[in-house]
Structures are given as C-alpha cells and as structure tokens.
Design a protein around this motif. Structure first.
Motif, PDB file in Angstrom:
ATOM      1  N   GLN A 259      41.861  49.098  35.020  1.00  0.00           N
ATOM      2  CA  GLN A 259      41.048  49.301  36.100  1.00  0.00           C
ATOM      3  C   GLN A 259      41.475  48.403  37.322  1.00  0.00           C
ATOM      4  O   GLN A 259      41.547  48.799  38.348  1.00  0.00           O
ATOM      5  CB  GLN A 259      39.668  48.925  35.820  1.00  0.00           C
ATOM      6  CG  GLN A 259      38.653  49.264  36.843  1.00  0.00           C
ATOM      7  CD  GLN A 259      38.657  50.733  37.332  1.00  0.00           C
ATOM      8  OE1 GLN A 259      38.881  51.655  36.443  1.00  0.00           O
ATOM      9  NE2 GLN A 259      38.426  51.213  38.555  1.00  0.00           N
ATOM     10  N   PRO A 260      41.825  47.237  37.132  1.00  0.00           N
ATOM     11  CA  PRO A 260      42.296  46.392  38.271  1.00  0.00           C
ATOM     12  C   PRO A 260      43.819  47.087  39.028  1.00  0.00           C
ATOM     13  O   PRO A 260      43.755  46.941  39.968  1.00  0.00           O
ATOM     14  CB  PRO A 260      42.941  45.187  37.539  1.00  0.00           C
ATOM     15  CG  PRO A 260      41.996  45.025  36.440  1.00  0.00           C
ATOM     16  CD  PRO A 260      41.969  46.315  35.891  1.00  0.00           C
ATOM     17  N   ILE A 261      44.473  47.848  38.179  1.00  0.00           N
ATOM     18  CA  ILE A 261      45.615  48.510  38.629  1.00  0.00           C
ATOM     19  C   ILE A 261      45.165  49.763  39.584  1.00  0.00           C
ATOM     20  O   ILE A 261      45.431  49.795  40.839  1.00  0.00           O
ATOM     21  CB  ILE A 261      46.597  49.116  37.524  1.00  0.00           C
ATOM     22  CG1 ILE A 261      46.987  48.085  36.912  1.00  0.00           C
ATOM     23  CG2 ILE A 261      47.467  50.014  37.876  1.00  0.00           C
ATOM     24  CD1 ILE A 261      47.802  48.276  35.346  1.00  0.00           C
TER      25      ILE A 261
ATOM     26  N   CYS B 158      59.566  53.235  34.604  1.00  0.00           N
ATOM     27  CA  CYS B 158      58.649  53.426  33.710  1.00  0.00           C
ATOM     28  C   CYS B 158      58.288  51.815  33.508  1.00  0.00           C
ATOM     29  O   CYS B 158      59.415  51.058  33.363  1.00  0.00           O
ATOM     30  CB  CYS B 158      58.883  54.065  32.307  1.00  0.00           C
ATOM     31  SG  CYS B 158      57.761  53.890  30.931  1.00  0.00           S
ATOM     32  N   LEU B 159      57.022  51.552  33.634  1.00  0.00           N
ATOM     33  CA  LEU B 159      56.601  49.947  33.542  1.00  0.00           C
ATOM     34  C   LEU B 159      55.487  49.976  32.627  1.00  0.00           C
ATOM     35  O   LEU B 159      54.704  50.722  32.719  1.00  0.00           O
ATOM     36  CB  LEU B 159      56.560  49.545  34.817  1.00  0.00           C
ATOM     37  CG  LEU B 159      56.569  47.993  35.179  1.00  0.00           C
ATOM     38  CD1 LEU B 159      57.710  47.403  34.655  1.00  0.00           C
ATOM     39  CD2 LEU B 159      56.289  47.809  36.529  1.00  0.00           C
TER      40      LEU B 159
ATOM     41  N   ILE C 174      52.760  45.792  36.145  1.00  0.00           N
ATOM     42  CA  ILE C 174      52.455  46.844  37.024  1.00  0.00           C
ATOM     43  C   ILE C 174      51.757  46.277  38.307  1.00  0.00           C
ATOM     44  O   ILE C 174      51.980  46.781  39.483  1.00  0.00           O
ATOM     45  CB  ILE C 174      51.688  47.873  36.257  1.00  0.00           C
ATOM     46  CG1 ILE C 174      52.289  48.261  35.027  1.00  0.00           C
ATOM     47  CG2 ILE C 174      51.028  48.784  37.198  1.00  0.00           C
ATOM     48  CD1 ILE C 174      51.699  49.139  34.158  1.00  0.00           C
ATOM     49  N   LEU C 175      50.761  45.384  38.322  1.00  0.00           N
ATOM     50  CA  LEU C 175      50.366  44.869  39.301  1.00  0.00           C
ATOM     51  C   LEU C 175      51.171  44.408  40.404  1.00  0.00           C
ATOM     52  O   LEU C 175      51.103  44.617  41.563  1.00  0.00           O
ATOM     53  CB  LEU C 175      48.999  43.956  39.174  1.00  0.00           C
ATOM     54  CG  LEU C 175      48.018  44.364  38.443  1.00  0.00           C
ATOM     55  CD1 LEU C 175      46.964  43.163  38.050  1.00  0.00           C
ATOM     56  CD2 LEU C 175      46.971  45.394  39.514  1.00  0.00           C
TER      57      LEU C 175
ATOM     58  N   LEU D 189      49.784  39.399  49.571  1.00  0.00           N
ATOM     59  CA  LEU D 189      48.630  39.213  48.783  1.00  0.00           C
ATOM     60  C   LEU D 189      48.830  38.206  47.641  1.00  0.00           C
ATOM     61  O   LEU D 189      47.859  37.801  46.891  1.00  0.00           O
ATOM     62  CB  LEU D 189      48.454  40.708  47.897  1.00  0.00           C
ATOM     63  CG  LEU D 189      48.017  41.757  48.925  1.00  0.00           C
ATOM     64  CD1 LEU D 189      47.905  43.034  48.028  1.00  0.00           C
ATOM     65  CD2 LEU D 189      46.671  41.360  49.567  1.00  0.00           C
ATOM     66  N   LEU D 190      50.107  37.938  47.383  1.00  0.00           N
ATOM     67  CA  LEU D 190      50.237  36.679  46.238  1.00  0.00           C
ATOM     68  C   LEU D 190      50.290  35.254  46.933  1.00  0.00           C
ATOM     69  O   LEU D 190      50.623  34.562  46.323  1.00  0.00           O
ATOM     70  CB  LEU D 190      51.915  36.976  45.816  1.00  0.00           C
ATOM     71  CG  LEU D 190      52.025  38.528  45.258  1.00  0.00           C
ATOM     72  CD1 LEU D 190      53.520  38.518  44.909  1.00  0.00           C
ATOM     73  CD2 LEU D 190      51.259  38.816  44.157  1.00  0.00           C
TER      74      LEU D 190
END
Length: 146
Positions: A34-36, A82-83, A89-90, A102-103
């Motif tokens: 969900q966060p993704i 593919c990850l 992934i985020l 954002l980081l």
C-alpha cells in the motif's frame, strides 16, 4: 493472474499508458504494497495491480519467472526491470520520478526521514501483532511502544 483495482482515490493511477505502466504484484491485501501504491499516486506514476488471492498461483506461476535474486512480494516490473522488497521499490520510484527531495535535502533531514520511516515500521509491526496474535497483551505492547 487476476488484476484488481483499488479505491477510487487511486483511480487516476490506472490511466492508460501501455508501455510506461509499472506492474505491482502482491497478495490480495493492502499490506506492504500500500505505501508503494500511495507513492505511485503521489508521484503520478501509472501502475497496474496484480493481486494474488491464491498463494499457489503466485508461487507456482509467477515467482519462478521473476528475474531477480530475491523473488518475493511485493514485486515491481518496470519494463525489463524486476525489483522486490518494499523499501527498495519505494526508493526506486523516488529516483524514477526525479524526486530525491522526498528523501531530504540536507543530511539532517535525511536522518530525520529515516527516523520517521523507522517509527512507522515499528508501529506497523505493533499493530500487526495486535491483529494477528490472539495472545498479544495489547496494554503491555502500547506501554512499550508509546
């Protein structure tokens, strides 16, 4: 593979962008993916959800085809990339969107972002304990975590 679309607030994430749409694979729940999905919505990155309601479908048909050293869910397919692993992934999506701000923009902000992320991971684990462990001592858990 069954494709399932999430609530209407994420509807614009499913716009047609045939070659540019990433694929997110996960179990038929919100969970770690969900966060993704939320980040995709925030960054306006088109994606398609591949949710597996039957674990065997993923294990037998999809997992062996994932071109990664760590086949797992959630997974993300972006073209030939593919990850797996939700944190990776985020981070990939932040870089893909060119939003490294954002980081954090300073070392202090970056450390603070890691602190916030760690707090939410701990909180998520505590909440999962409450829901999935019938013998969980809720009062003790809350005293330890709050």
């Amino acid at each position: 593979m069954k494709s399932y679309h999430y609530p209407i607030y994420l509807k614009y994430c499913f716009r047609e962008m045939a070659d540019n749409k990433i694929i997110l694979g996960y179990a038929g729940v919100r969970g770690l993916c969900q966060p993704i999905r939320n980040l995709c919505a925030y960054l306006n990155i088109a994606f398609e959800d591949k949710l597996f309601l039957d674990r065997n479908e993923y294990v037998e048909k999809v997992k062996p085809t994932l071109q990664t050293n760590f086949p797992n869910v959630p997974y993300m397919l972006d073209g030939d990339k593919c990850l797996t692993e939700s944190e990776a992934i985020l981070l990939y999506l932040v870089f893909k969107a060119g939003r490294v701000d954002l980081l954090g923009t300073s070392n202090e902000e970056k450390v603070h972002m890691v602190q916030i992320k760690s707090f939410f991971i701990d909180t998520r684990k505590a909440v999962a304990d409450i829901f999935y462990n019938k013998e969980c001592d809720v009062e003790k858990l809350l005293q330890e975590k709050v």
